[in-house]
Design a protein around this motif. Structure first.
Motif, mmCIF file in Angstrom:
data_model
loop_
_atom_site.group_PDB
_atom_site.id
_atom_site.type_symbol
_atom_site.label_atom_id
_atom_site.label_comp_id
_atom_site.label_asym_id
_atom_site.label_seq_id
_atom_site.Cartn_x
_atom_site.Cartn_y
_atom_site.Cartn_z
ATOM 1 N N ASP A 121 0.719 -1.056 0.569
ATOM 2 C CA ASP A 121 0.021 -0.091 -0.295
ATOM 3 C C ASP A 121 0.458 1.185 0.046
ATOM 4 O O ASP A 121 0.619 2.288 -0.564
ATOM 5 C CB ASP A 121 -0.780 -0.442 1.501
ATOM 6 C CG ASP A 121 -2.101 -0.678 0.620
ATOM 7 O OD1 ASP A 121 -2.186 -1.856 0.089
ATOM 8 O OD2 ASP A 121 -3.330 -0.547 1.565
ATOM 9 N N PHE A 122 2.027 0.925 -0.134
ATOM 10 C CA PHE A 122 2.988 2.193 0.330
ATOM 11 C C PHE A 122 3.773 2.348 -0.780
ATOM 12 O O PHE A 122 4.314 3.479 -0.741
ATOM 13 C CB PHE A 122 3.988 2.868 1.609
ATOM 14 C CG PHE A 122 2.744 2.895 2.723
ATOM 15 C CD1 PHE A 122 2.188 3.867 2.918
ATOM 16 C CD2 PHE A 122 2.074 1.764 3.509
ATOM 17 C CE1 PHE A 122 1.919 5.000 4.007
ATOM 18 C CE2 PHE A 122 1.695 2.709 4.940
ATOM 19 C CZ PHE A 122 0.983 3.843 5.277
ATOM 20 N N ASP A 149 -7.213 5.547 2.142
ATOM 21 C CA ASP A 149 -7.046 4.517 3.287
ATOM 22 C C ASP A 149 -5.134 3.344 2.993
ATOM 23 O O ASP A 149 -5.621 2.871 1.835
ATOM 24 C CB ASP A 149 -7.864 3.545 4.108
ATOM 25 C CG ASP A 149 -9.123 5.007 4.662
ATOM 26 O OD1 ASP A 149 -8.548 6.391 4.844
ATOM 27 O OD2 ASP A 149 -9.656 4.611 5.637
ATOM 28 N N ARG A 150 -4.514 3.579 3.811
ATOM 29 C CA ARG A 150 -4.077 2.270 4.232
ATOM 30 C C ARG A 150 -3.394 1.015 5.001
ATOM 31 O O ARG A 150 -3.583 1.566 5.609
ATOM 32 C CB ARG A 150 -2.089 2.414 3.947
ATOM 33 C CG ARG A 150 -1.702 3.717 2.777
ATOM 34 C CD ARG A 150 -2.245 3.328 1.503
ATOM 35 N NE ARG A 150 -2.468 5.000 0.061
ATOM 36 C CZ ARG A 150 -2.125 4.856 -0.413
ATOM 37 N NH1 ARG A 150 -1.310 3.267 -1.500
ATOM 38 N NH2 ARG A 150 -2.353 5.583 -1.457
ATOM 39 N N VAL A 197 -1.802 -2.147 6.748
ATOM 40 C CA VAL A 197 -0.773 -2.731 6.154
ATOM 41 C C VAL A 197 -0.871 -4.387 7.599
ATOM 42 O O VAL A 197 -1.148 -3.897 8.420
ATOM 43 C CB VAL A 197 0.280 -1.816 6.928
ATOM 44 C CG1 VAL A 197 0.865 -1.754 5.964
ATOM 45 C CG2 VAL A 197 0.412 -1.541 8.763
ATOM 46 N N GLU A 211 4.070 -6.886 6.058
ATOM 47 C CA GLU A 211 4.471 -6.245 5.287
ATOM 48 C C GLU A 211 5.512 -5.699 6.240
ATOM 49 O O GLU A 211 4.763 -5.345 7.910
ATOM 50 C CB GLU A 211 3.869 -5.390 5.126
ATOM 51 C CG GLU A 211 2.412 -6.171 3.921
ATOM 52 C CD GLU A 211 1.174 -5.686 3.233
ATOM 53 O OE1 GLU A 211 1.617 -4.744 2.494
ATOM 54 O OE2 GLU A 211 1.058 -5.663 4.083
ATOM 55 N N THR A 215 -5.142 6.460 7.950
ATOM 56 C CA THR A 215 -6.567 7.293 7.116
ATOM 57 C C THR A 215 -5.921 8.708 7.903
ATOM 58 O O THR A 215 -5.474 9.166 8.889
ATOM 59 C CB THR A 215 -7.594 6.486 8.010
ATOM 60 O OG1 THR A 215 -8.854 7.314 7.032
ATOM 61 C CG2 THR A 215 -7.760 6.765 9.147
ATOM 62 N N ASP A 272 -12.805 1.807 3.786
ATOM 63 C CA ASP A 272 -12.966 2.254 2.518
ATOM 64 C C ASP A 272 -13.281 0.338 1.645
ATOM 65 O O ASP A 272 -12.837 -0.578 2.188
ATOM 66 C CB ASP A 272 -11.179 2.211 2.231
ATOM 67 C CG ASP A 272 -10.554 2.639 0.788
ATOM 68 O OD1 ASP A 272 -10.503 2.572 -0.028
ATOM 69 O OD2 ASP A 272 -10.558 1.104 0.850
ATOM 70 N N THR A 304 -12.356 -0.628 -0.772
ATOM 71 C CA THR A 304 -10.712 -1.900 -1.259
ATOM 72 C C THR A 304 -9.714 -2.540 -0.200
ATOM 73 O O THR A 304 -9.722 -3.872 -0.015
ATOM 74 C CB THR A 304 -10.240 -1.319 -1.695
ATOM 75 O OG1 THR A 304 -9.649 -0.303 -3.115
ATOM 76 C CG2 THR A 304 -8.366 -2.018 -2.511
ATOM 77 N N GLN A 305 -10.005 -1.727 0.752
ATOM 78 C CA GLN A 305 -9.337 -2.179 2.418
ATOM 79 C C GLN A 305 -10.477 -3.263 2.480
ATOM 80 O O GLN A 305 -10.335 -4.649 3.285
ATOM 81 C CB GLN A 305 -9.305 -1.012 3.316
ATOM 82 C CG GLN A 305 -8.591 -0.404 2.648
ATOM 83 C CD GLN A 305 -6.790 -0.810 2.204
ATOM 84 O OE1 GLN A 305 -6.868 -2.333 2.335
ATOM 85 N NE2 GLN A 305 -5.886 0.298 1.965
ATOM 86 N N ARG A 323 -10.749 -6.676 1.190
ATOM 87 C CA ARG A 323 -9.064 -7.231 1.846
ATOM 88 C C ARG A 323 -9.283 -7.931 3.521
ATOM 89 O O ARG A 323 -8.899 -9.081 3.508
ATOM 90 C CB ARG A 323 -7.562 -6.185 1.892
ATOM 91 C CG ARG A 323 -6.144 -6.582 1.775
ATOM 92 C CD ARG A 323 -5.249 -5.748 2.046
ATOM 93 N NE ARG A 323 -3.855 -6.535 2.399
ATOM 94 C CZ ARG A 323 -2.923 -6.243 2.618
ATOM 95 N NH1 ARG A 323 -3.568 -4.171 2.252
ATOM 96 N NH2 ARG A 323 -1.891 -6.194 2.957
ATOM 97 N N ARG A 380 2.457 -9.839 -4.290
ATOM 98 C CA ARG A 380 2.223 -8.328 -4.366
ATOM 99 C C ARG A 380 3.443 -7.957 -5.088
ATOM 100 O O ARG A 380 3.009 -6.519 -5.428
ATOM 101 C CB ARG A 380 1.216 -7.638 -2.862
ATOM 102 C CG ARG A 380 0.759 -6.317 -3.421
ATOM 103 C CD ARG A 380 -0.129 -6.393 -2.398
ATOM 104 N NE ARG A 380 -0.995 -5.107 -2.673
ATOM 105 C CZ ARG A 380 -1.666 -4.063 -1.578
ATOM 106 N NH1 ARG A 380 -0.807 -4.377 0.100
ATOM 107 N NH2 ARG A 380 -2.440 -3.103 -1.799
#
Length: 541
Positions: free
Chosen positions: A161-162, A176-177, A179, A184, A311, A466, A468-469, A472, A520
């Motif tokens: 994500d980064f 938003d990320r 981890v 990671e 976030t 979010d 996408t998150q 996941r 990934r």
């Protein structure tokens, strides 16, 4: 147990302490490929006759005691830190609560130990082999024992994500990320605080610390931030068990650097994991957050599985400011928009969510509960899960440690499964999913389902919103539920059984996450390498 040679028949007892400064085992000479080791307590036993020359050795018994490690602290004392320091010194003299000794111990020796230690019969544990098996981990560092070790899980750097970002604040502004440690790297959390400490536009940093490493880079950055003139507020929980002394030392260093340090709240432990960075930007003040399931400890982050969300969602930021107002001042607990915070609201939230799934099942709507915690012991939560099961709600529980709920009981918990994942890494993340009539909601945070977490601690659980998150996070739970290698399932008699692999694929959720993180990152690197290079032309062309 000894018998005097001079005064025949006179019985006495002696306690020989096994020195902790010496290695627990020693390698002995051996022929061929065989390797032989002897325990330190066995060496001592072999030489007891030389130590007690005037006595005859009648019986020998290795034993170990566990003392009550709870601290008795006057939280209203004028100098709270001094009270903690006094209590730590008393811990070594705490009341014995457990006695471990070998099976078939001499009866006279057993009675002597029970009387001398004033210990209850239910506090006695007879073991078959060596006491304190932690010494086996030392074999991992012995040359020639490499085959006994797991292949290391090395975190991907940076987290997917980064990838491609050097400015961590820009990355968070764009979305938003999420981890997943240690697959990671935890360095993104360290860099979040480090960049905030150096960034001239950062006005303030606020953070909670429960357990940190002995040489914490995060604390070094907080000190640097204070030296750079930023407002730094840190809640250091001095009541974190077995970390009290370490936390006292850090609190003193932070105070000396000019940080505003709070030692926790009266009557409560602050166990939530949150860091807030307030930054001045062109369009106004923006709040950046890190919310986690694990401690800000760069050492344990290499072996504990945890999740962290970055976030700058404004409503999350408002909740974070409100939470810090509560734990650093005298504010009343507010009505949070998104956060679920203990001890004022978390229990009622989880009870409501479980009841809602029960009602949905009764109405024929989609229902289901999937939860991953370290411990499940809360009676009310267990009662509600039983009610949900009876209503037809499918309940999937991933509980690494203590679980007082019993699955598979006819008429009570047929719809509940309990699995425990014990593998190379220590499972530490807490995740909560509710099907919510076909619109699933998922949460993460610091709290287990125990009375202490729900009623006697400041805990934080937060939603993943979010899309996408969320997807996941759902996938993370699904992967854990598919584990057939490290998973064990609780039976209705409370025993645990490994998965029957007949007809099933061998899956380790931990290795799956590791390989997914690697794949990934490689995919992102490949995309970057193959991206089209666009030349920069002068304005005159």
């Amino acid at each position: 147990r000894l018998s005097s040679k001079e005064n025949k028949g006179e019985k006495c007892f002696a306690v020989v302490q096994v020195p902790s400064i010496l290695p627990r085992f020693t390698e002995l000479p051996a022929d061929g490929d065989t390797r032989c080791f002897i325990l330190l307590e066995d060496i001592i036993t072999d030489y007891l006759e030389e130590l007690f020359e005037l006595h005859e050795i009648k019986a020998v018994c290795p034993f170990r005691i566990t003392r009550n490690s709870d601290l008795t602290i006057d939280e209203e004392a004028d100098d709270f830190m001094y009270e903690i320091e006094k209590s730590i010194k008393r811990r070594k003299r705490g009341r014995p609560v457990r006695l471990e000794l070998l099976q078939h111990t001499d009866e006279d020796t057993r009675k002597f130990l029970i009387k001398a230690l004033n210990i209850n019969e239910n506090g006695i544990y007879e073991v078959q082999g060596p006491i304190d098996l932690t010494f086996f981990s030392k074999f991992a560092n012995i040359p020639g024992c490499e085959k006994l070790c797991f292949a290391p899980i090395r975190p991907t750097t940076p987290p997917g994500d980064f990838f491609g970002y050097t400015d961590i604040f820009r990355a968070i502004r764009e979305g938003d990320r999420l981890v997943h440690h240690p697959y990671e790297t935890f360095d993104c959390v360290v860099q979040f605080i480090a960049q905030a400490a150096e960034d001239e536009n950062v006005l303030a940093i606020k953070q909670t610390l429960y357990r940190v490493s002995g040489n914490s880079p995060i604390i070094a950055s907080l000190i640097k931030a204070a030296e750079n003139g930023k407002q730094v507020t840190v809640l250091v929980e001095l009541k974190a068990r077995f970390d009290e002394e370490n936390n006292i030392n850090w609190a003193k260093k932070l105070e000396k650097a000019g940080c505003h340090v709070i030692y926790g709240l009266t009557g409560l432990k602050t166990h939530c994991k949150i860091a807030l960075v307030v930054r001045r930007e062109e369009d106004g003040i923006r709040r950046y957050l890190h919310l986690g399931t694990g401690n800000y400890n760069d050492s344990t982050a290499k072996i504990y599985t945890d999740l962290g969300l970055f976030t700058c969602n404004e409503q999350f930021g408002a909740d974070a400011s409100s939470l810090f107002n509560v734990i650093t001042g005298y504010s009343r607990p507010p009505e949070y928009k998104h956060f679920i915070v203990a001890p004022h609201g978390m229990r009622s939230f989880f009870e409501y969510m479980i009841r809602q799934e029960t009602e949905n099942a009764k109405k024929g709507l989609p229902s289901g509960i999937t939860v991953k915690v370290n411990s499940l012991v809360d009676p009310k939560i267990i009662e509600l899960l039983y009610e949900a099961s009876k209503a037809g709600v499918r309940v999937q529980l991933i509980v690494r440690g203590i679980c007082c709920l019993i699955p598979g009981i006819e008429g009570v918990s047929e719809n509940i499964t309990v699995m425990s994942i014990v593998g190379q890494l220590l499972e530490h993340s807490r995740i909560f999913r509710f099907e919510n009539a076909g619109n699933p909601r998922i949460y993460m945070g610091s709290a287990d389902w125990m009375p202490r977490n729900l009623d006697r601690r400041v805990e934080l659980v937060f939603p993943i919103e979010d899309e996408t998150q969320k997807a996941r996070a759902f996938g993370i739970l699904d992967t854990m539920l598919s584990d057939t290698t490290n998973a064990r399932f609780m039976q209705s008699d409370t025993s645990y059984e490994h998965v029957d692999l007949r007809g099933k694929k061998k899956i380790s959720s931990q290795l799956t996450f590791y390989h997914e993180a690697q794949a990934r990152l490689k995919e992102l690197q490949s995309i970057e390498k193959d991206s089209v290079l666009i030349p920069i032309h002068s304005a005159e062309e």
